[in-house]
Write an enzyme that holds these catalytic residues in place. Structure first.
Site, PDB file in Angstrom:
ATOM      1  N   ILE A   2       0.760  -1.243   0.203  1.00 34.10           N
ATOM      2  CA  ILE A   2      -0.027  -0.053   0.006  1.00 34.10           C
ATOM      3  C   ILE A   2       0.806   1.219  -0.142  1.00 34.10           C
ATOM      4  O   ILE A   2       0.520   2.089  -0.439  1.00 34.10           O
ATOM      5  CB  ILE A   2      -0.939   0.089   1.075  1.00 34.10           C
ATOM      6  CG1 ILE A   2      -0.147   0.086   2.484  1.00 34.10           C
ATOM      7  CG2 ILE A   2      -1.986  -1.163   1.240  1.00 34.10           C
ATOM      8  CD1 ILE A   2      -1.283   0.265   3.855  1.00 34.10           C
ATOM      9  N   LYS A   3       2.116   1.135   0.086  1.00 30.54           N
ATOM     10  CA  LYS A   3       3.021   2.315   0.295  1.00 30.54           C
ATOM     11  C   LYS A   3       2.450   3.498   0.896  1.00 30.54           C
ATOM     12  O   LYS A   3       2.463   4.501   0.481  1.00 30.54           O
ATOM     13  CB  LYS A   3       3.644   2.581  -0.945  1.00 30.54           C
ATOM     14  CG  LYS A   3       4.381   1.237  -1.542  1.00 30.54           C
ATOM     15  CD  LYS A   3       5.095   1.631  -2.960  1.00 30.54           C
ATOM     16  CE  LYS A   3       6.130   0.394  -3.524  1.00 30.54           C
ATOM     17  NZ  LYS A   3       5.314  -0.932  -3.586  1.00 30.54           N
ATOM     18  N   ARG A   4       1.889   3.443   2.066  1.00 34.34           N
ATOM     19  CA  ARG A   4       1.190   4.477   2.634  1.00 34.34           C
ATOM     20  C   ARG A   4       2.318   5.537   3.473  1.00 34.34           C
ATOM     21  O   ARG A   4       3.390   4.720   3.626  1.00 34.34           O
ATOM     22  CB  ARG A   4       0.031   4.044   3.527  1.00 34.34           C
ATOM     23  CG  ARG A   4      -1.153   3.558   2.869  1.00 34.34           C
ATOM     24  CD  ARG A   4      -1.714   4.410   1.787  1.00 34.34           C
ATOM     25  NE  ARG A   4      -3.052   3.879   1.438  1.00 34.34           N
ATOM     26  CZ  ARG A   4      -3.269   3.326   0.114  1.00 34.34           C
ATOM     27  NH1 ARG A   4      -2.324   3.070  -0.657  1.00 34.34           N
ATOM     28  NH2 ARG A   4      -4.512   2.667  -0.224  1.00 34.34           N
TER      29      ARG A   4
END
Lengths: 306, 306
Positions: free
Chosen positions: A104-106
């Protein structure tokens, strides 16, 4: 969770994570046409097709890989219906015993990071009732905003016994634009790596930390250097196969104990049925093609790591 | 879209964006209890309550601010039901003529970035039918992975006449961990700023580029420096009010033309009804409290920028 991941890697002798990153063009005709027949040419049909596709693949690989990594963007693209498919995929993979890495690379400031952490690794409490949004075991996160944006993820990980993979050196061609800038004598990615190592000490498993690193397969020399800088950090290695990462270079990403890295392949596995090499499994046999592609990758890696 | 944003800022004399970042504790009792009565203590109730809360606020501010910025994490935390509320909020705000900045801070390798771009700024095509996932006018993105992860967003922006705000210097206390590292004689955030300026030249509006920058209100000296480095870049400035950004420092973020920045306030506006200052508007009057807080902020900024 990092202990479980490592146990499963050892048990299956398979340091592989399958990227469940569906695209319409990867769908076998049978799955696509059934969804269109049931739900028209709509995002609901795509969501259903993605889930059926993933389910078929999961059913055929769960005993030969420890982990899957759904890339949420491929689902988010189709809005709510896509995200329903993402959620169902995460839940189904977990029900089959797979360790799920939500790609998700948040990353955001403290209270916002906490919301992402709770949504993907934890639970919300609503007047005493608890619910889980997207229930993954690990997620990927972006470090650009600094420690106070990492801390809320760490806190939820500790509470929930879950883990992170922090972007350090990514597999894409422009990853060097900022990651390769020189900070004193170091590259920026080395500075990030030192911090990841430090953060990981706050949350150790048995042999490795709960804070892993994303280190692209396409820069093996960098992989080697980062292996030294982060000895207790598990690496999630994207970019194998289609993006150019080669089996013979993968040794750099592992420690002497044979552990320390899990290699991701997406297209090479999930779209194997479109590959002439696996022609005997085309269309309805798509999931068997994925299984065979996993077994072939496992063999490739075994030979390269010997 | 950057031209429209600027026209609206000029017309309303209001360089303000309201952060629609709901939390359960911000909800007035009337909204919360109605949702619990209708949907039980569930994420569906929270989603409904968030949407009703936002709708009330939007109805009372759309004629005094040009733009709103929903922070997707606050919704994503509640899973699918939360994201339905996010989508409905975006759509409702657009229906009232507001420019919507989706605060999503996404970023990933090329094909994945394209999926995010399509999902939040563009449209998917399913056998000739088109659908829009989350239909915002601008989104925030993270630059850590480099140009090839920005390019797909730029391409969709050009096609769809939409825009971006790239994280340059964020408002949080640890933003300096990496952003303030020295690269040669520059800070990393300056190097990112130079790139943002360069990328913006690929997609110019009339006076400003479609590629904006996120520059935190909490570092006014940095704001001043970044204003010089990115003269044609619109700044989205978070961190005003609750996080510590002061009206008197905001002048640094603007150009001589009185343009170039849009200041975000979230809690200070949407939770105004909890503030003793606006006590006459409490509970059912919550949206009037938000309107009054906007008018007060507008006045504060006018005085500070005079």
């Amino acid at each position: 969770m990092i202990n479980l991941l490592i146990d499963k890697i050892k048990e299956q002798n398979s340091p592989i994570v399958v990227g469940l990153d569906p695209k319409v063009e990867f769908l076998p005709e049978c799955v696509r046409e059934k969804a269109f027949k049931d739900f028209g040419h709509s995002s609901k049909a795509i969501g259903e097709a993605f889930y059926e596709f993933n389910k078929g693949i999961i059913d055929h690989i769960y005993d030969v890989v420890p982990s899957v990594k759904p890339q949420i963007a491929m689902y988010e693209q189709y809005g709510i219906e896509g995200l329903i498919a993402y959620k169902k995929t995460v839940d189904y993979a977990k029900s089959k015993g797979l360790v799920v890495i939500g790609d998700i690379k948040r990353g955001d400031i403290a209270s916002t990071a906490e919301a992402y952490a709770v949504g993907h690794l934890g639970q919300v409490t609503i007047e005493g009732n608890t619910e889980r949004g997207f229930d993954s075991d690990f997620i990927t996160i972006n470090p650009y905003m600094g420690y106070d944006t990492i801390k809320p993820f760490l806190d939820v990980c500790k509470e929930e016994n879950r883990g992170l993979f922090v972007l350090v050196k990514t597999s894409n061609p422009s990853s060097g634009d900022f990651q390769d800038l020189k900070v004193g004598d170091d590259f920026l990615y080395e500075r990030v790596a030192m911090k990841v190592d430090e953060w990981g000490q706050e949350h150790m498993g048995q042999e490795y930390s709960y804070v892993g690193a994303v280190v692209g397969a396409t820069y093996p020399e960098v992989g080697k250097r980062l292996r030294e800088l982060m000895p207790k950090t598990y690496f999630l290695v994207p970019g194998y196969g289609a993006q150019g990462g080669k089996a013979e270079d993968m040794a750099h990403y592992f420690n002497k104990d044979g552990l320390g890295a899990i290699i991701n392949s997406s297209r090479g596995i999930i779209a194997a049925h479109k590959n002439p090499k696996y022609e005997q499994f085309k269309n309805e046999g798509f999931a068997m093609a994925s299984r065979q592609a996993v077994l072939d990758m496992k063999k490739e890696l075994e030979e390269a790591l010997r």
